[in-house]
Scaffold this motif. Structure first.
Motif, PDB file in Angstrom:
ATOM      1  N   LYS A  66       0.838  -1.200   0.000  1.00  0.00           N
ATOM      2  CA  LYS A  66       0.000   0.000   0.000  1.00  0.00           C
ATOM      3  C   LYS A  66       0.873   1.250   0.000  1.00  0.00           C
ATOM      4  O   LYS A  66       0.601   2.211  -0.727  1.00  0.00           O
ATOM      5  N   ALA A  67       1.942   1.235   0.800  1.00  0.00           N
ATOM      6  CA  ALA A  67       2.856   2.379   0.834  1.00  0.00           C
ATOM      7  C   ALA A  67       3.501   2.576  -0.535  1.00  0.00           C
ATOM      8  O   ALA A  67       3.621   3.715  -1.026  1.00  0.00           O
ATOM      9  N   HIS A  68       3.893   1.488  -1.168  1.00  0.00           N
ATOM     10  CA  HIS A  68       4.490   1.566  -2.512  1.00  0.00           C
ATOM     11  C   HIS A  68       3.479   2.100  -3.524  1.00  0.00           C
ATOM     12  O   HIS A  68       3.809   2.932  -4.365  1.00  0.00           O
ATOM     13  N   MET A  69       2.246   1.624  -3.433  1.00  0.00           N
ATOM     14  CA  MET A  69       1.201   2.085  -4.349  1.00  0.00           C
ATOM     15  C   MET A  69       0.930   3.581  -4.150  1.00  0.00           C
ATOM     16  O   MET A  69       0.804   4.335  -5.125  1.00  0.00           O
ATOM     17  N   ASP A  70       0.870   4.024  -2.896  1.00  0.00           N
ATOM     18  CA  ASP A  70       0.655   5.449  -2.624  1.00  0.00           C
ATOM     19  C   ASP A  70       1.787   6.293  -3.204  1.00  0.00           C
ATOM     20  O   ASP A  70       1.547   7.360  -3.789  1.00  0.00           O
ATOM     21  N   HIS A  71       3.007   5.809  -3.066  1.00  0.00           N
ATOM     22  CA  HIS A  71       4.158   6.509  -3.633  1.00  0.00           C
ATOM     23  C   HIS A  71       4.037   6.592  -5.159  1.00  0.00           C
ATOM     24  O   HIS A  71       4.266   7.650  -5.759  1.00  0.00           O
ATOM     25  N   MET A  72       3.689   5.473  -5.764  1.00  0.00           N
ATOM     26  CA  MET A  72       3.562   5.442  -7.226  1.00  0.00           C
ATOM     27  C   MET A  72       2.412   6.335  -7.705  1.00  0.00           C
ATOM     28  O   MET A  72       2.524   6.998  -8.742  1.00  0.00           O
ATOM     29  N   MET A  73       1.313   6.370  -6.941  1.00  0.00           N
ATOM     30  CA  MET A  73       0.191   7.244  -7.317  1.00  0.00           C
ATOM     31  C   MET A  73       0.617   8.717  -7.235  1.00  0.00           C
ATOM     32  O   MET A  73       0.231   9.532  -8.064  1.00  0.00           O
ATOM     33  N   GLY A  74       1.423   9.029  -6.236  1.00  0.00           N
ATOM     34  CA  GLY A  74       1.957  10.393  -6.122  1.00  0.00           C
ATOM     35  C   GLY A  74       2.835  10.741  -7.311  1.00  0.00           C
ATOM     36  O   GLY A  74       2.743  11.850  -7.857  1.00  0.00           O
ATOM     37  N   ARG A  75       3.667   9.799  -7.697  1.00  0.00           N
ATOM     38  CA  ARG A  75       4.519  10.035  -8.874  1.00  0.00           C
ATOM     39  C   ARG A  75       3.682  10.169 -10.144  1.00  0.00           C
ATOM     40  O   ARG A  75       3.971  11.014 -10.994  1.00  0.00           O
ATOM     41  N   LEU A  76       2.632   9.361 -10.252  1.00  0.00           N
ATOM     42  CA  LEU A  76       1.764   9.443 -11.423  1.00  0.00           C
ATOM     43  C   LEU A  76       1.095  10.806 -11.500  1.00  0.00           C
ATOM     44  O   LEU A  76       1.066  11.434 -12.568  1.00  0.00           O
ATOM     45  N   THR A  77       0.592  11.268 -10.388  1.00  0.00           N
ATOM     46  CA  THR A  77      -0.056  12.588 -10.358  1.00  0.00           C
ATOM     47  C   THR A  77       0.937  13.678 -10.742  1.00  0.00           C
ATOM     48  O   THR A  77       0.621  14.578 -11.533  1.00  0.00           O
ATOM     49  N   SER A  78       2.144  13.564 -10.188  1.00  0.00           N
ATOM     50  CA  SER A  78       3.188  14.551 -10.506  1.00  0.00           C
ATOM     51  C   SER A  78       3.548  14.505 -11.988  1.00  0.00           C
ATOM     52  O   SER A  78       3.678  15.541 -12.647  1.00  0.00           O
ATOM     53  N   ASP A  79       3.703  13.305 -12.527  1.00  0.00           N
ATOM     54  CA  ASP A  79       4.048  13.151 -13.941  1.00  0.00           C
ATOM     55  C   ASP A  79       2.925  13.656 -14.846  1.00  0.00           C
ATOM     56  O   ASP A  79       3.182  14.269 -15.890  1.00  0.00           O
ATOM     57  N   GLU A  80       1.672  13.404 -14.476  1.00  0.00           N
ATOM     58  CA  GLU A  80       0.545  13.898 -15.276  1.00  0.00           C
ATOM     59  C   GLU A  80       0.517  15.431 -15.273  1.00  0.00           C
ATOM     60  O   GLU A  80       0.221  16.056 -16.294  1.00  0.00           O
ATOM     61  N   LYS A  81       0.820  16.015 -14.121  1.00  0.00           N
ATOM     62  CA  LYS A  81       0.842  17.466 -14.016  1.00  0.00           C
ATOM     63  C   LYS A  81       1.940  18.041 -14.915  1.00  0.00           C
ATOM     64  O   LYS A  81       1.717  19.000 -15.670  1.00  0.00           O
ATOM     65  N   LYS A  82       3.144  17.423 -14.858  1.00  0.00           N
ATOM     66  CA  LYS A  82       4.258  17.883 -15.703  1.00  0.00           C
ATOM     67  C   LYS A  82       3.909  17.706 -17.176  1.00  0.00           C
ATOM     68  O   LYS A  82       4.211  18.573 -18.001  1.00  0.00           O
ATOM     69  N   ASN A  83       3.285  16.586 -17.511  1.00  0.00           N
ATOM     70  CA  ASN A  83       2.892  16.317 -18.889  1.00  0.00           C
ATOM     71  C   ASN A  83       1.905  17.381 -19.367  1.00  0.00           C
ATOM     72  O   ASN A  83       2.007  17.875 -20.490  1.00  0.00           O
ATOM     73  N   GLY A  84       0.949  17.723 -18.519  1.00  0.00           N
ATOM     74  CA  GLY A  84      -0.025  18.769 -18.875  1.00  0.00           C
ATOM     75  C   GLY A  84       0.646  20.103 -19.068  1.00  0.00           C
ATOM     76  O   GLY A  84       0.296  20.859 -20.007  1.00  0.00           O
ATOM     77  N   GLU A  85       1.628  20.421 -18.223  1.00  0.00           N
ATOM     78  CA  GLU A  85       2.357  21.687 -18.370  1.00  0.00           C
ATOM     79  C   GLU A  85       3.153  21.716 -19.668  1.00  0.00           C
ATOM     80  O   GLU A  85       3.193  22.737 -20.376  1.00  0.00           O
ATOM     81  N   LEU A  86       3.770  20.596 -20.003  1.00  0.00           N
ATOM     82  CA  LEU A  86       4.558  20.536 -21.248  1.00  0.00           C
ATOM     83  C   LEU A  86       3.657  20.663 -22.474  1.00  0.00           C
ATOM     84  O   LEU A  86       4.006  21.350 -23.443  1.00  0.00           O
ATOM     85  N   LEU A  87       2.509  20.015 -22.421  1.00  0.00           N
ATOM     86  CA  LEU A  87       1.577  20.106 -23.564  1.00  0.00           C
ATOM     87  C   LEU A  87       1.039  21.510 -23.702  1.00  0.00           C
ATOM     88  O   LEU A  87       0.875  22.017 -24.824  1.00  0.00           O
ATOM     89  N   SER A  88       0.766  22.181 -22.602  1.00  0.00           N
ATOM     90  CA  SER A  88       0.223  23.538 -22.682  1.00  0.00           C
ATOM     91  C   SER A  88       1.299  24.523 -23.120  1.00  0.00           C
ATOM     92  O   SER A  88       1.004  25.512 -23.773  1.00  0.00           O
ATOM     93  N   SER A  89       2.546  24.269 -22.800  1.00  0.00           N
ATOM     94  CA  SER A  89       3.614  25.181 -23.224  1.00  0.00           C
ATOM     95  C   SER A  89       3.936  24.998 -24.697  1.00  0.00           C
ATOM     96  O   SER A  89       4.393  25.931 -25.365  1.00  0.00           O
ATOM     97  N   LYS A  90       3.682  23.816 -25.276  1.00  0.00           N
ATOM     98  CA  LYS A  90       3.905  23.566 -26.707  1.00  0.00           C
ATOM     99  C   LYS A  90       2.833  24.242 -27.533  1.00  0.00           C
ATOM    100  O   LYS A  90       3.079  24.647 -28.649  1.00  0.00           O
ATOM    101  N   ALA A  91       1.653  24.342 -26.992  1.00  0.00           N
ATOM    102  CA  ALA A  91       0.538  24.861 -27.778  1.00  0.00           C
ATOM    103  C   ALA A  91       0.558  26.353 -27.939  1.00  0.00           C
ATOM    104  O   ALA A  91       1.272  27.164 -27.890  1.00  0.00           O
TER     105      ALA A  91
END
Length: 91
Positions: A66-91
């Motif tokens: 569960k601790a590992h999953m929570d860590h991975m979910m945090g990383r996923l959220t962070s990566d999705e946020k960065k991905n959204g920022e990169l896509l918005s800066s390209k546009a």
């Protein structure tokens, strides 16, 4: 005289009663049943110990997973946020 006779009889009965405990048949049916029940009880206790130990291991593993999953979910959220920022800066 009658009281003395009664007392003697009671003493004799008491002595016979007490000595019957020392003559218990440890090879009889009741003794064998007792041995079987004691064996079953010991087996059940051993099995319970094993099951409890396995439960502890599984609970620890679940907590770690569960601790590992929570860590991975945090990383996923962070990566999705960065991905959204990169896509918005390209546009």
């Amino acid at each position: 005289k009658t009281m003395k006779k009664t007392l003697t009889q009671l003493r004799e009965r008491n002595t016979n009663f007490r000595s019957s405990f020392s003559r218990a048949d440890m090879n009889g049916v009741k003794a064998q049943q007792l041995n079987v029940l004691e064996y079953k009880a010991q087996s059940a206790e051993d099995n319970l110990f094993k099951v409890r130990k396995e439960l502890q291991v599984l609970q620890k593993s679940m907590t770690e997973d569960k601790a590992h999953m929570d860590h991975m979910m945090g990383r996923l959220t962070s990566d999705e946020k960065k991905n959204g920022e990169l896509l918005s800066s390209k546009a």
